[in-house]
Design an enzyme around this catalytic site. Sequence first.
Site, short mmCIF file in Angstrom:
data_model
loop_
_atom_site.label_atom_id
_atom_site.label_comp_id
_atom_site.label_asym_id
_atom_site.label_seq_id
_atom_site.Cartn_x
_atom_site.Cartn_y
_atom_site.Cartn_z
N SER A 333 30.57 42.68 38.76
CA SER A 333 31.47 41.54 38.98
C SER A 333 32.27 41.66 40.27
O SER A 333 32.68 42.76 40.67
CB SER A 333 32.45 41.42 37.81
OG SER A 333 31.77 41.25 36.60
N HIS A 427 36.14 39.20 30.94
CA HIS A 427 35.27 40.21 30.32
C HIS A 427 36.04 41.04 29.29
O HIS A 427 35.47 41.43 28.26
CB HIS A 427 34.67 41.11 31.40
CG HIS A 427 33.60 40.45 32.20
ND1 HIS A 427 32.36 40.13 31.69
CD2 HIS A 427 33.58 40.03 33.50
CE1 HIS A 427 31.62 39.56 32.63
NE2 HIS A 427 32.34 39.48 33.74
#
Length: 497
Positions: A333, A427
């Site tokens: 990410s 997340h």
Amino acid sequence: MRGLGPVLTVRCLLPLRLPARPRRPPGPRLSSGPAAAGALERAMDEVLRRSVPAVPAYELREKTPAPAESQCADFVSFYGGLAEAAERAELLGRLAQGFGVDHSQVAEQSSGLLQLRQQPREPAVLLQAEDRLRYALVPRYRGLFHHISKLDGGVRFLVQLRADLLEAQALKLVEGPHVREMNGVLKGMLSEWFSSGFLTLERVTWHSPCEVLQKVSESEAVHPVKNWMDMKRRVGPYRRCYFFSHCTAPGEPLVVLHVALTNEISSTIQVIVKECPPSETEEKNKIAAAIFYSISLTQQGLQGVELGTFLIKRVVKELQKEFPHLGIFSSLSPIPGFTKWLLGLLNSQAKEHGRNELFTDSECKEISEITGGPINETLKVFLSSNEWVKSEKLVRALQAPLMRLCAWYLYGEKHRGYALNPVANFHLQNGAVLWRINWMADVSLKGVTGSCGLMVNYRYYLEDTATNSIAYLGSKNIKASEQVLSLVAQFQKNSKL
């Protein structure tokens, strides 16, 4: 072109284009002068008066017929004819302010409920009083949205309307509690209409319709697609691409997830988006990990609607069916906002007479010798561009301090107790572990200027995601690996904020 095949030849000739808002018919504008602006405002008031359905009395709520379809269609047509963002914002502001909750009714029903609770009453009486209060708390514009949703293309229109509302709020074209409340109401309605039961998981391959490939490429917000060869790699061997579509619009991507199938957890994005796969034929024994490297929302009006979480869960199940041995799931990410946060720290310390509490003395000396000036001032200049990554000495000197600063940014910087970084928050809410921070993982212009080239793996241990999610959402505890916790400890030892 020879040897590429007819399908690839056609697709290479198609440009990657950005979607444009449909052209609106000309009409009066707020900026056209006082007379025209006044006429437009009166037209707005008239269409709202005509289009927003009245709230029937409580006793008649189930007996009152629905408004004529043309009544709500008038609002859709009028709104579609507004050419400027400021005009749409003005109409939405008037809708929020003038057609919300009837506060006098709320006060009356609240008072009646409180009086009933002061003396013994039958449960049915209290329940009805509470139901009356709930009914009074429903804003009038909710009825308009409800009836628009039944029109052909009505839900799509409301998604775009919310996108316009969010844009108007960001640009401060319209503000205030009434607008925020209307945004919340519309978001809640969209969350119901786009719940997981109404969503269909679809996989994208090179043989998918051109329109789907085009939309997927246009929606890629994390790592932009450069051309059709790039797109072909992203849906080819050792890659997977999935999207959710709504049952009313099959084949129309709402949220898109890109996955790389690798032999280990990737530490750089260059390996995924730039390098060709090892072969044209997948060998299952070379696939040990699934890396979620990009998730993009295609409709800005669906911001805050829980689509990404559902998509990851569904894709995990899909991959487990295809590869039963697959046991490693992780993201790779970006860290949007890290560079901005760091520049803010450097700026604040520079204002305090050159105070430095981010770097050790030896780091300050080494970095200053390389940059040729005071560390705070020179780093602000260097980190504002991507030129600094061309200096191997500076890259080496910055690795240790930026790694620990990034660890603190992800682990220690909070907003209302939750991770400040939006990607981290997403997340962690899903139950992932803040697993590994990667140096020079994205050396693209966007990666360097946005997050100093750093990326992070959020690892999904499937047996622990539910527990981790509950701990984060309930107690605001972040589950992190030893690497991250070690970097946080170094930050706490060497840096002071």
